[in-house]
Write an enzyme that holds these catalytic residues in place. Structure first.
Site, PDB file in Angstrom:
ATOM      1  N   ARG A  38      40.961 -22.636  -5.049  1.00 27.36           N
ATOM      2  CA  ARG A  38      39.853 -22.398  -4.099  1.00 27.36           C
ATOM      3  C   ARG A  38      40.357 -22.201  -2.678  1.00 27.36           C
ATOM      4  O   ARG A  38      39.737 -21.468  -1.900  1.00 27.36           O
ATOM      5  CB  ARG A  38      38.860 -23.556  -4.146  1.00 27.36           C
ATOM      6  CG  ARG A  38      38.092 -23.534  -5.433  1.00 27.36           C
ATOM      7  CD  ARG A  38      36.996 -24.550  -5.454  1.00 27.36           C
ATOM      8  NE  ARG A  38      36.166 -24.316  -6.617  1.00 27.36           N
ATOM      9  CZ  ARG A  38      35.321 -25.184  -7.116  1.00 27.36           C
ATOM     10  NH1 ARG A  38      35.178 -26.363  -6.553  1.00 27.36           N
ATOM     11  NH2 ARG A  38      34.612 -24.885  -8.171  1.00 27.36           N
ATOM     12  N   LYS A 198      23.840 -23.914 -24.794  1.00 28.58           N
ATOM     13  CA  LYS A 198      22.382 -23.987 -24.889  1.00 28.58           C
ATOM     14  C   LYS A 198      21.651 -22.736 -24.417  1.00 28.58           C
ATOM     15  O   LYS A 198      21.994 -22.174 -23.380  1.00 28.58           O
ATOM     16  CB  LYS A 198      21.897 -25.143 -24.021  1.00 28.58           C
ATOM     17  CG  LYS A 198      22.301 -26.498 -24.533  1.00 28.58           C
ATOM     18  CD  LYS A 198      21.740 -27.522 -23.586  1.00 28.58           C
ATOM     19  CE  LYS A 198      22.039 -28.922 -24.054  1.00 28.58           C
ATOM     20  NZ  LYS A 198      21.726 -29.881 -22.990  1.00 28.58           N
TER      21      LYS A 198
HETATM   22  P1  AMP Z   1      28.174 -23.644 -21.423  1.00 29.10           P
HETATM   23  O1  AMP Z   1      28.578 -24.709 -20.440  1.00 29.10           O
HETATM   24  O2  AMP Z   1      26.716 -23.572 -21.681  1.00 29.10           O
HETATM   25  O3  AMP Z   1      28.815 -22.305 -21.123  1.00 29.10           O
HETATM   26  O4  AMP Z   1      28.744 -24.137 -22.812  1.00 29.10           O
HETATM   27  C1  AMP Z   1      30.098 -24.258 -23.069  1.00 29.10           C
HETATM   28  C2  AMP Z   1      30.288 -25.155 -24.255  1.00 29.10           C
HETATM   29  O5  AMP Z   1      29.630 -24.614 -25.374  1.00 29.10           O
HETATM   30  C3  AMP Z   1      31.731 -25.320 -24.622  1.00 29.10           C
HETATM   31  O6  AMP Z   1      32.124 -26.642 -24.393  1.00 29.10           O
HETATM   32  C4  AMP Z   1      31.759 -24.972 -26.111  1.00 29.10           C
HETATM   33  O7  AMP Z   1      32.542 -25.852 -26.866  1.00 29.10           O
HETATM   34  C5  AMP Z   1      30.314 -25.091 -26.509  1.00 29.10           C
HETATM   35  N1  AMP Z   1      30.025 -24.305 -27.718  1.00 29.10           N
HETATM   36  C6  AMP Z   1      30.216 -22.992 -27.880  1.00 29.10           C
HETATM   37  N2  AMP Z   1      29.925 -22.631 -29.145  1.00 29.10           N
HETATM   38  C7  AMP Z   1      29.539 -23.748 -29.794  1.00 29.10           C
HETATM   39  C8  AMP Z   1      29.117 -24.028 -31.132  1.00 29.10           C
HETATM   40  N3  AMP Z   1      29.045 -23.051 -32.050  1.00 29.10           N
HETATM   41  N4  AMP Z   1      28.794 -25.305 -31.443  1.00 29.10           N
HETATM   42  C9  AMP Z   1      28.869 -26.279 -30.511  1.00 29.10           C
HETATM   43  N5  AMP Z   1      29.263 -26.090 -29.249  1.00 29.10           N
HETATM   44  C10 AMP Z   1      29.596 -24.832 -28.886  1.00 29.10           C
END
Ligand code: AMP
Length: 389
Positions: A38, A198
């Site tokens: 950063r 999510k």
């Molecule tokens: P985000 O912060 O919403 O971008 O989510 C990232 C997280 O989603 C990471 O830690 C991944 O391990 C998790 N993730 C991605 N695909 C899956 C899945 N099929 N099942 C469970 N967790 C997931």
């Protein structure tokens, strides 16, 4: 609305207040910086201001000191690192406002780093008196802290009404240029790749991007909420049952623009190296942890034809090999596509790094939350407050 850039300012002999994002990760009770990324990201803006003959005041928050001074969140190690990177003296002020700071203000060609803005609760409260005290330090204002632009704080919004001109720094300019182009007038075909845990975190992003882009490739756990809403078995995969109606609505509204995985890597266990198989229908006792090979091939094909790509969120549990295959394969496909590529979010950034393709990405956004809000179509308060060009 286009905003004034630092390049539009006459900086000679002026004192410029640059709001930077020096919120670096620290270890050893705040003594050691574990990544100086950063700090490096704002060097071009700082160097530009110095070359133009300005005296430079730098200000940032660091961690969450909750409105009180805290030695473990002092800017002291940042001043030392910045001095090393700039190759010139960087003075550290004992505070960010007040007479002691005013006595240390930089002459042209000098750099003064203010102490952590969040040592004062008034920073996050966007307090007008505190804003005036900050504004009093400078002639002109520059915001280079894209990562904080989604927050209306004294240093990102409040102080701007008390300065004559407020411009975007070079890093902020670059963020606005790439993210702005991708969300308003992208070169087509434009493809968004959205993954992560999510649907609920990314509803606004899906809705806003689906209006502009040609395809949205969905991966990660959020794909299973969409698949369940279509009546597919999703077994023990991560699903947001309270978002099934929303998923149905999005699929109806955007139809074939939203592309879902056609096969999945499933396992009985949520752990690295777990036994796994690739399936087209998820068994009731298994969870899907990555996109399968057919999906990878289909997504690669769409990516190959794209002229602009926006990516946020991993395609699977990429932290646990072998469930990183889908994410790594798409990282390579994006890098090889020749398209203008914009990657946002810490996980996607880690994925392109582990695939060794960071240098082939046109723009890696420095602001996780800020880039998601931008992609959602929200006008960031720290950007809105800048002077119109
Ligand atoms: P985000 O912060 O919403 O971008 O989510 C990232 C997280 O989603 C990471 O830690 C991944 O391990 C998790 N993730 C991605 N695909 C899956 C899945 N099929 N099942 C469970 N967790 C997931």
């Amino acid at each position: 609305m286009a905003k004034l850039s630092i390049k539009d300012l006459d900086l000679k002999g002026k004192r410029v207040f640059i709001r930077v994002d020096f919120n670096v990760p620290l270890a050893n009770g705040g003594q050691e910086i574990t990544s100086d990324k950063r700090i490096r990201a704002s060097l071009p803006t700082i160097q530009y201001a110095l070359e133009q003959g300005a005296g430079v005041i730098l200000a940032s928050h660091l961690g969450r000191p909750k409105g009180k001074p805290n030695a473990e969140m002092s800017m002291k190690p940042v001043a030392a690192k910045l001095q090393e990177l700039l190759g010139k003296t960087v003075k550290l002020a004992p505070d960010c406002v007040g007479p002691e700071v005013e006595a240390m203000l930089p002459a042209p060609g000098e750099v003064l780093l203010l102490e952590n803005l969040r040592f004062h609760a008034e920073e996050e409260a966007n307090d007008p008196v505190f804003s005036q005290k900050l504004a009093k330090l400078c002639d002109v204002y520059v915001n280079d802290a894209f990562g904080s632009a989604h927050r209306a704080h004294a240093s990102t919004v409040g102080m701007i009404q008390y300065v004559s001109q407020a411009a975007a720094g070079l890093l902020m300019d670059q963020e606005l240029k790439y993210l702005g182009m991708a969300t308003t007038n992208p070169e087509r075909p434009c493809v968004a790749i959205l993954g992560g845990a999510k649907v609920s975190d990314k509803i606004e992003v899906i809705e806003n991007l689906a209006k502009v882009v040609d395809k949205v490739l969905i991966g990660g756990a959020m794909a299973y909420t969409f698949l369940k809403s279509q009546g597919h078995e999703t077994g023990k995969s991560l699903v947001e049952d309270d978002k099934l109606d929303l998923a149905t609505k999005l699929l109806q509204q955007y139809g074939s623009k939203l592309v879902l995985p056609v096969d999945h890597v499933v396992s009985s266990e949520f752990k690295a190296g777990a036994e796994n198989q690739t399936v087209t229908e998820i068994p009731a006792d298994k969870m899907a942890l990555d996109i399968g090979e057919k999906t990878i091939a289909e997504y690669e094909d769409i990516i190959k034809g794209a002229k602009t790509i926006i990516w946020n969120g991993p395609m699977g549990v990429f932290e646990m090999p072998p469930f990183d295959k889908g994410t790594v394969a798409l990282a390579k496909a994006v890098a090889d596509s020749g398209a203008i590529s914009i990657v946002g979010g810490g996980d996607s950034e880690k994925a392109i790094k582990s695939a060794g393709v960071t240098s082939k990405i046109s723009h890696v956004s420095t602001g996780g939350g800020a880039s998601l809000e931008f992609l959602s179509g929200v006008e960031l308060p720290g950007v809105a407050a800048l002077t119109n060009a």
